[in-house]
Each structure stands twice: as C-alpha cells, then as structure tokens.
Design a protein around this motif. Structure first.
Motif, PDB file in Angstrom:
ATOM      1  N   UNK A 184     -68.721 -21.423  56.469  1.00  0.00           N
ATOM      2  CA  UNK A 184     -70.097 -21.005  56.735  1.00  0.00           C
ATOM      3  C   UNK A 184     -71.058 -21.640  55.731  1.00  0.00           C
ATOM      4  N   UNK A 185     -70.704 -21.589  54.442  1.00  0.00           N
ATOM      5  CA  UNK A 185     -71.587 -22.151  53.404  1.00  0.00           C
ATOM      6  C   UNK A 185     -71.749 -23.655  53.577  1.00  0.00           C
ATOM      7  N   UNK A 186     -70.687 -24.342  54.019  1.00  0.00           N
ATOM      8  CA  UNK A 186     -70.759 -25.789  54.256  1.00  0.00           C
ATOM      9  C   UNK A 186     -71.651 -26.115  55.451  1.00  0.00           C
ATOM     10  N   UNK A 187     -71.839 -25.138  56.364  1.00  0.00           N
ATOM     11  CA  UNK A 187     -72.615 -25.378  57.581  1.00  0.00           C
ATOM     12  C   UNK A 187     -74.107 -25.108  57.405  1.00  0.00           C
ATOM     13  N   UNK A 188     -74.506 -24.487  56.313  1.00  0.00           N
ATOM     14  CA  UNK A 188     -75.903 -24.095  56.121  1.00  0.00           C
ATOM     15  C   UNK A 188     -76.622 -25.067  55.195  1.00  0.00           C
ATOM     16  N   UNK A 189     -77.809 -25.522  55.564  1.00  0.00           N
ATOM     17  CA  UNK A 189     -78.535 -26.471  54.697  1.00  0.00           C
ATOM     18  C   UNK A 189     -78.888 -25.878  53.335  1.00  0.00           C
ATOM     19  N   UNK A 190     -79.071 -24.555  53.287  1.00  0.00           N
ATOM     20  CA  UNK A 190     -79.454 -23.922  52.010  1.00  0.00           C
ATOM     21  C   UNK A 190     -78.327 -23.970  50.977  1.00  0.00           C
ATOM     22  N   UNK A 191     -77.066 -24.058  51.458  1.00  0.00           N
ATOM     23  CA  UNK A 191     -75.919 -23.885  50.551  1.00  0.00           C
ATOM     24  C   UNK A 191     -74.911 -25.031  50.585  1.00  0.00           C
ATOM     25  N   UNK A 192     -75.143 -26.032  51.449  1.00  0.00           N
ATOM     26  CA  UNK A 192     -74.121 -27.067  51.667  1.00  0.00           C
ATOM     27  C   UNK A 192     -74.003 -28.048  50.506  1.00  0.00           C
ATOM     28  N   UNK A 193     -75.112 -28.257  49.768  1.00  0.00           N
ATOM     29  CA  UNK A 193     -75.089 -29.305  48.734  1.00  0.00           C
ATOM     30  C   UNK A 193     -75.604 -28.782  47.400  1.00  0.00           C
ATOM     31  N   UNK A 194     -74.788 -28.908  46.385  1.00  0.00           N
ATOM     32  CA  UNK A 194     -75.234 -28.624  45.018  1.00  0.00           C
ATOM     33  C   UNK A 194     -75.559 -27.160  44.769  1.00  0.00           C
ATOM     34  N   UNK A 195     -76.420 -26.931  43.765  1.00  0.00           N
ATOM     35  CA  UNK A 195     -76.749 -25.568  43.345  1.00  0.00           C
ATOM     36  C   UNK A 195     -77.839 -24.954  44.213  1.00  0.00           C
ATOM     37  N   UNK A 196     -77.795 -23.657  44.343  1.00  0.00           N
ATOM     38  CA  UNK A 196     -78.835 -22.886  45.023  1.00  0.00           C
ATOM     39  C   UNK A 196     -78.924 -21.522  44.341  1.00  0.00           C
ATOM     40  N   UNK A 197     -79.998 -20.796  44.626  1.00  0.00           N
ATOM     41  CA  UNK A 197     -80.130 -19.438  44.099  1.00  0.00           C
ATOM     42  C   UNK A 197     -79.707 -18.446  45.165  1.00  0.00           C
ATOM     43  N   UNK A 198     -78.739 -17.599  44.835  1.00  0.00           N
ATOM     44  CA  UNK A 198     -78.343 -16.511  45.731  1.00  0.00           C
ATOM     45  C   UNK A 198     -79.378 -15.396  45.585  1.00  0.00           C
ATOM     46  N   UNK A 207     -68.756 -23.352  46.000  1.00  0.00           N
ATOM     47  CA  UNK A 207     -67.455 -23.023  45.394  1.00  0.00           C
ATOM     48  C   UNK A 207     -67.547 -21.794  44.488  1.00  0.00           C
ATOM     49  N   UNK A 208     -68.613 -21.730  43.681  1.00  0.00           N
ATOM     50  CA  UNK A 208     -68.692 -20.597  42.755  1.00  0.00           C
ATOM     51  C   UNK A 208     -69.042 -19.296  43.479  1.00  0.00           C
ATOM     52  N   UNK A 209     -69.770 -19.384  44.612  1.00  0.00           N
ATOM     53  CA  UNK A 209     -70.046 -18.176  45.388  1.00  0.00           C
ATOM     54  C   UNK A 209     -68.769 -17.662  46.054  1.00  0.00           C
ATOM     55  N   UNK A 210     -67.949 -18.568  46.562  1.00  0.00           N
ATOM     56  CA  UNK A 210     -66.648 -18.158  47.112  1.00  0.00           C
ATOM     57  C   UNK A 210     -65.801 -17.518  46.008  1.00  0.00           C
ATOM     58  N   UNK A 211     -65.839 -18.102  44.813  1.00  0.00           N
ATOM     59  CA  UNK A 211     -65.082 -17.538  43.687  1.00  0.00           C
ATOM     60  C   UNK A 211     -65.600 -16.145  43.317  1.00  0.00           C
ATOM     61  N   UNK A 212     -66.924 -15.941  43.412  1.00  0.00           N
ATOM     62  CA  UNK A 212     -67.502 -14.622  43.147  1.00  0.00           C
ATOM     63  C   UNK A 212     -66.992 -13.600  44.159  1.00  0.00           C
ATOM     64  N   UNK A 213     -67.055 -13.956  45.438  1.00  0.00           N
ATOM     65  CA  UNK A 213     -66.612 -13.032  46.491  1.00  0.00           C
ATOM     66  C   UNK A 213     -65.123 -12.724  46.344  1.00  0.00           C
ATOM     67  N   UNK A 214     -64.365 -13.686  45.826  1.00  0.00           N
ATOM     68  CA  UNK A 214     -62.928 -13.481  45.612  1.00  0.00           C
ATOM     69  C   UNK A 214     -62.637 -12.419  44.540  1.00  0.00           C
ATOM     70  N   UNK A 215     -63.644 -12.065  43.717  1.00  0.00           N
ATOM     71  CA  UNK A 215     -63.431 -11.026  42.692  1.00  0.00           C
ATOM     72  C   UNK A 215     -63.783  -9.630  43.205  1.00  0.00           C
ATOM     73  N   UNK A 216     -64.196  -9.486  44.456  1.00  0.00           N
ATOM     74  CA  UNK A 216     -64.529  -8.166  45.002  1.00  0.00           C
ATOM     75  C   UNK A 216     -63.250  -7.386  45.295  1.00  0.00           C
ATOM     76  N   UNK A 217     -63.327  -6.075  45.114  1.00  0.00           N
ATOM     77  CA  UNK A 217     -62.140  -5.234  45.246  1.00  0.00           C
ATOM     78  C   UNK A 217     -61.477  -5.385  46.611  1.00  0.00           C
ATOM     79  N   UNK A 218     -62.292  -5.406  47.684  1.00  0.00           N
ATOM     80  CA  UNK A 218     -61.735  -5.495  49.027  1.00  0.00           C
ATOM     81  C   UNK A 218     -60.954  -6.773  49.257  1.00  0.00           C
ATOM     82  N   UNK A 219     -61.348  -7.855  48.573  1.00  0.00           N
ATOM     83  CA  UNK A 219     -60.649  -9.134  48.704  1.00  0.00           C
ATOM     84  C   UNK A 219     -59.416  -9.159  47.798  1.00  0.00           C
TER      85      UNK A 219
END
Length: 259
Positions: free
Chosen positions: A233-247, A203-215
C-alpha cells in the motif's frame, strides 16, 4: 479482549524493546504541557514508561521525573537512553513509591493495560492532593486520505482501537475510571488532542507498525502477510512511495484531578 489475551498483548513488547525505542514516536510537547498544567508541583511519575519516549519529553520540559516500568528489557533500554533518570521496576498495580510523593502521574500509550480496579487506588495513593493523572496516546490522523487507507489495509490488529482520533475518544471517554470506587477519588475526565507528526520512510513506518501488540502476537505467517500488505500500500501511494514523509498524527490526552 479477555484477560488472558490482554496479558499476552501487554507482555509482548519486551522482545521488541530496541525496535520500540527506535521506531515509536515521542509525544507532542503541547500535549504534555496541557496534561501537567493543573499539577500542583514538578514531581512526575511516568508509569508504564516503556523505553522512555514520554520520559524524555518530560525531562525536556524540566519536570522532576521518576520512571516505573514492569518489563526488564524495556527498563534496560530506558536506563541506557536516559541514565540520569531514576527508573524503577514496578507496575501500575504495585507502584514502588511512598504516599503522596508525586504531583502528577502520566502514562504514555500504557493506561489501557492497567487494571484500574487495583491501579486506581495505587495511583491515588502516590498522588499528592490535587495531583493529576493523565494518559497520553499517539493516534494516526485518519482525516488525511492516505492515512485512512492505511488503517483499512492494515486491519484491526495492526491499527488498534485507540489508533485513530474517533476510536481513541470513544475508547478512553470513561473506560479507565469506573463509575464507583476509584472514580470517587478523581474528578471528571477531560480529553484534548494536539497536532503531532513523525518523520518516516515506508520501511520505518512498517517497522513501527511491527512493534504494535496486535502484530507482535500474530503467528509468523500472518504477521508477514499483514506487513506485506502494508508495504505494498505504501509503495502505491505518491505521498509515501519515495523517501521521507511526515506521518500525520495527534497526541490525545485524558486528564483527571485527584480529589
């Protein structure tokens, strides 16, 4: 990007100032130290300072910082979060400081908005002899498989021309200091990249991308569709589907010395 489109993108952040402050990453301290390494003294101008992401890192490193930002909403957020920092309205093309008053000018994810034909002489004016101009950009490390996938799914409006290491190197190699005029005031540019990362949830990564000028400048339906694709896409990946991760990220630095 033509001039009108560039202006629209550059002026798009104010409405999202609080979200920008919450979700945008800071800068790797090793990158900021490298940017400042050749500076002749501690006086640093954070130019196009936004909500103060780079300003805060400079303060933590003990620099004597002045922040300059053209957008009133961003400036308000910066003053709220860093009340001890001198923060002034102004722009790269009209810097409200005296001649030779700073030892370094740093710009965090901002230099690509500057009109360097005007800003270059202004920056040279406020820099002391031997002073440093450095741009810093946080980029996603697309050598990591899932990050490369995210870049593909997001599209060029969400993951822009300076958002991955290869494109960042190409875009910043010489675009900010023209071959004549301004370039005569500065030495040869140097580039370096430093490992960085940001703790995120989907959720917070989507919120970050939402602050980009193009969006931010997309029509609402297109914005919702783009962010929906990214969320799926993030929900489909094991690295990002659950809880916190490091981008996985890098902080890229373009550094030049004033002659």
């Amino acid at each position: 990007m033509d001039q009108d489109e560039q202006l629209l993108h550059a002026s798009s952040f104010g409405a999202a100032a609080v979200a920008y402050a919450e979700h945008r990453p800071d800068y790797a301290q090793t990158a900021v130290r490298w940017a400042l390494e050749p500076a002749p003294g501690p006086r640093v101008l954070d130019l196009g300072a936004g909500t103060g992401k780079l300003t805060a890192t400079l303060v933590a490193l003990g620099a004597d910082v002045i922040a300059v930002e053209p957008d009133p909403a961003m400036l308000t957020e910066l003053r709220r979060s860093l009340p001890a920092v001198r923060a002034l309205p102004g722009s790269a093309e009209a810097i409200p400081l005296p001649d030779a008053s700073v030892d370094a000018v740093l710009a965090g994810n901002a230099m690509h908005w500057f009109d360097m034909a005007v800003a270059g002489p202004e920056i040279a004016r406020v820099l002391a002899p031997g002073g440093i101009l450095a741009g810093l950009w946080n980029v996603m490390d697309d050598q990591v498989d899932w990050v490369a996938g995210l870049a593909r799914v997001s599209g060029s409006a969400a993951i822009g021309p300076r958002d991955t290491p290869t494109s960042w190197r190409a875009e910043t190699a010489d675009m900010h200091l023209p071959k004549t005029g301004v370039a005569a005031r500065f030495g040869s540019p140097e580039q370096a990249e430093f490992p960085h990362g940001q703790r995120r949830t989907a959720d917070s990564l989507v919120a970050t991308i939402a602050t980009r000028a193009g969006v931010l400048v997309m029509p609402e339906q297109e914005q919702e569709a783009t962010l929906g694709r990214i969320r799926a896409f993030l929900a489909s990946r094991p690295e990002t589907a659950r809880g916190e991760f490091t981008l996985p990220m890098l902080t890229g630095v373009l550094r030049v010395r004033r002659l």
